[in-house]
Motif scaffolding. Sequence first.
Motif, PDB file in Angstrom:
ATOM      1  N   SER A  87       0.795  -1.230   0.000  1.00 18.25           N
ATOM      2  CA  SER A  87       0.000   0.000   0.000  1.00 18.25           C
ATOM      3  C   SER A  87       0.828   1.282   0.000  1.00 18.25           C
ATOM      4  O   SER A  87       0.270   2.368   0.038  1.00 18.25           O
ATOM      5  CB  SER A  87      -0.942  -0.005   1.216  1.00 18.25           C
ATOM      6  OG  SER A  87      -0.198   0.195   2.400  1.00 18.25           O
ATOM      7  N   SER A 133      -8.100   6.882  -3.825  1.00 19.77           N
ATOM      8  CA  SER A 133      -8.073   8.194  -4.472  1.00 19.77           C
ATOM      9  C   SER A 133      -6.845   8.370  -5.371  1.00 19.77           C
ATOM     10  O   SER A 133      -6.802   9.298  -6.179  1.00 19.77           O
ATOM     11  CB  SER A 133      -8.101   9.292  -3.413  1.00 19.77           C
ATOM     12  OG  SER A 133      -7.311   8.964  -2.295  1.00 19.77           O
ATOM     13  N   TYR A 167       1.632   1.695  -8.144  1.00 20.67           N
ATOM     14  CA  TYR A 167       0.573   1.328  -7.185  1.00 20.67           C
ATOM     15  C   TYR A 167      -0.795   1.672  -7.755  1.00 20.67           C
ATOM     16  O   TYR A 167      -1.722   0.845  -7.745  1.00 20.67           O
ATOM     17  CB  TYR A 167       0.818   2.085  -5.871  1.00 20.67           C
ATOM     18  CG  TYR A 167      -0.350   2.070  -4.900  1.00 20.67           C
ATOM     19  CD1 TYR A 167      -0.592   0.973  -4.081  1.00 20.67           C
ATOM     20  CD2 TYR A 167      -1.217   3.168  -4.807  1.00 20.67           C
ATOM     21  CE1 TYR A 167      -1.670   0.960  -3.180  1.00 20.67           C
ATOM     22  CE2 TYR A 167      -2.286   3.166  -3.912  1.00 20.67           C
ATOM     23  CZ  TYR A 167      -2.504   2.060  -3.108  1.00 20.67           C
ATOM     24  OH  TYR A 167      -3.571   2.054  -2.230  1.00 20.67           O
ATOM     25  N   ASN A 196      -7.196   9.355   1.505  1.00 20.39           N
ATOM     26  CA  ASN A 196      -6.238   8.982   2.568  1.00 20.39           C
ATOM     27  C   ASN A 196      -6.930   8.935   3.922  1.00 20.39           C
ATOM     28  O   ASN A 196      -7.672   9.849   4.268  1.00 20.39           O
ATOM     29  CB  ASN A 196      -5.120  10.025   2.676  1.00 20.39           C
ATOM     30  CG  ASN A 196      -4.274  10.095   1.432  1.00 20.39           C
ATOM     31  OD1 ASN A 196      -4.812  10.221   0.337  1.00 20.39           O
ATOM     32  ND2 ASN A 196      -2.982  10.021   1.595  1.00 20.39           N
ATOM     33  N   ARG A 317       8.985  11.905  -5.194  1.00 15.31           N
ATOM     34  CA  ARG A 317       8.600  10.769  -6.041  1.00 15.31           C
ATOM     35  C   ARG A 317       8.796  11.085  -7.517  1.00 15.31           C
ATOM     36  O   ARG A 317       8.669  12.241  -7.919  1.00 15.31           O
ATOM     37  CB  ARG A 317       7.129  10.421  -5.770  1.00 15.31           C
ATOM     38  CG  ARG A 317       6.956   9.967  -4.333  1.00 15.31           C
ATOM     39  CD  ARG A 317       5.527   9.746  -3.942  1.00 15.31           C
ATOM     40  NE  ARG A 317       5.517   9.356  -2.529  1.00 15.31           N
ATOM     41  CZ  ARG A 317       4.447   9.087  -1.823  1.00 15.31           C
ATOM     42  NH1 ARG A 317       3.256   9.145  -2.390  1.00 15.31           N
ATOM     43  NH2 ARG A 317       4.548   8.736  -0.563  1.00 15.31           N
ATOM     44  N   GLU A 320       4.073  12.580  -8.926  1.00 17.31           N
ATOM     45  CA  GLU A 320       3.412  12.920  -7.652  1.00 17.31           C
ATOM     46  C   GLU A 320       1.926  13.197  -7.888  1.00 17.31           C
ATOM     47  O   GLU A 320       1.535  13.678  -8.968  1.00 17.31           O
ATOM     48  CB  GLU A 320       4.116  14.156  -7.066  1.00 17.31           C
ATOM     49  CG  GLU A 320       3.500  14.785  -5.822  1.00 17.31           C
ATOM     50  CD  GLU A 320       3.574  13.928  -4.562  1.00 17.31           C
ATOM     51  OE1 GLU A 320       2.877  12.898  -4.521  1.00 17.31           O
ATOM     52  OE2 GLU A 320       4.311  14.303  -3.626  1.00 17.31           O
TER      53      GLU A 320
END
Length: 356
Positions: A87, A133, A167, A196, A317, A320
Amino acid sequence: MNEQKVALITGIFGQDASYLSELLLSKNYKVIGTKRRASTENPWRIEHLLNNKNLIIENGDVTDFSNMLHLIDNYRFHEIYNLAAQSFVAASFDEPLHTFEVDAIGPINILEATRVIQRNTNHIIKYYQASTSELWGDQFDTVYDNDGNVLYNYQDENTEMNPQSPYAVAKLAAHKMTQLYRNAYGMFCCCGILMNHESPRRGEEFVTKKISKYVGRVYKEIKKMGLLQMSNEEKTSIITNKIGKLQLGNLSASRDWGHSRDYMLAAWQMLQQDIPDDYVICTEETHTVEEFLKLAFSEIGVNNYMDFVNINSKYMRPAEVLFLRGRCTKAKEKLKWKANITFRDLVKDMVIYDCK
Ligand code: NAP
Ligand code: GDD
């Protein structure tokens, strides 16, 4: 007397599974929770439930079809909650194949096993898929006023999906497959598209827990200093020299943060409806990582929060998701659900826990 319901929760040692287990056990379900076979086990989130005779822990790896088939064949499940996942979005850039295996192939294994067993037994099994999301990626819709000015941006069930990480791509595959099994085979399958959600039980790699845990350490250091007469700068310098600075990435990313306890109630409610459907679950508020950081430090009376932080490119990242703010009109109307725990209370809950 009503028949006792039996539910499968995959990924039983995870954050959401702990709150969902509490909810289902309080409703007198028998809960079969699956964990991956591992050399070390860490059931800290459900330690308080382990003596409950209605909770059974089984080995169950969602990437193994035969494992899922035997499990679903062994128990007459009324409901399956597929919460198991790799996750952590950042890790998915390093482990795209593993992430796809768990987050996309895993759900297909469960759906296919469920379809076969349901066909052979005529016993209805309801399925919940933990969608996210993250599916929207860089997409949002906009509400304008009569003069064409932007009032606010949001995501809901109709917003286009454009995933920005391995992911999210894997989760989109699972999301679409779940919808396909519902439409093609008439199965009772729901996707909860959850924004989240956090709690004191959040994994330590996620930004909220990383912050609350660090704030807890700062609090303990301040307490040790007691009534020593020192300026804020001196205190900050002593603490950061001792415990180091908090290493963070992008502070301007915005998230719609809710509490896992609230969101697991919505997951259960989805499977209690007459008609299966997909629902966005959110608070309808958005806050930046920096706002979370500021509020967390303010809970311990510290205002110069940026003096404790180092921006480290390691936590940036390759792609993003910059903005998430949900709209959950459908869940409010059909499930009669709404988030009860506010952003402020969530931050407080996490900080108080980590200060203990
Ligand atoms: P979590 O704490 O990371 O829990 C996921 C659990 O899945 C972990 O206990 C993990 O076990 C287990 N798992 C990993 N690979 C597995 C496998 N191959 N077979 C069986 N179990 C496996 O995540 P969470 O925050 O509770 O989230 C629950 C679900 O909701 C996840 O699917 C997540 O992607 C999704 N979701 C979460 C959020 C959120 O903000 N929390 C939002 C939207 C969607 P190990 O401990 O062994 O790794
Ligand atoms: N983890 C982490 N660590 N994130 C950081 C950091 C850091 O040091 N610094 C800044 N961030 C930013 C990330 O770049 C991201 O924009 C935001 O904080 C939130 O990161 P995470 O807490 O890792 O969560 P996430 O939004 O990527 O993913 C979580 O929510 C998804 C739902 O939107 C996970 O729970 C996913 O499983 C879930 O699907």
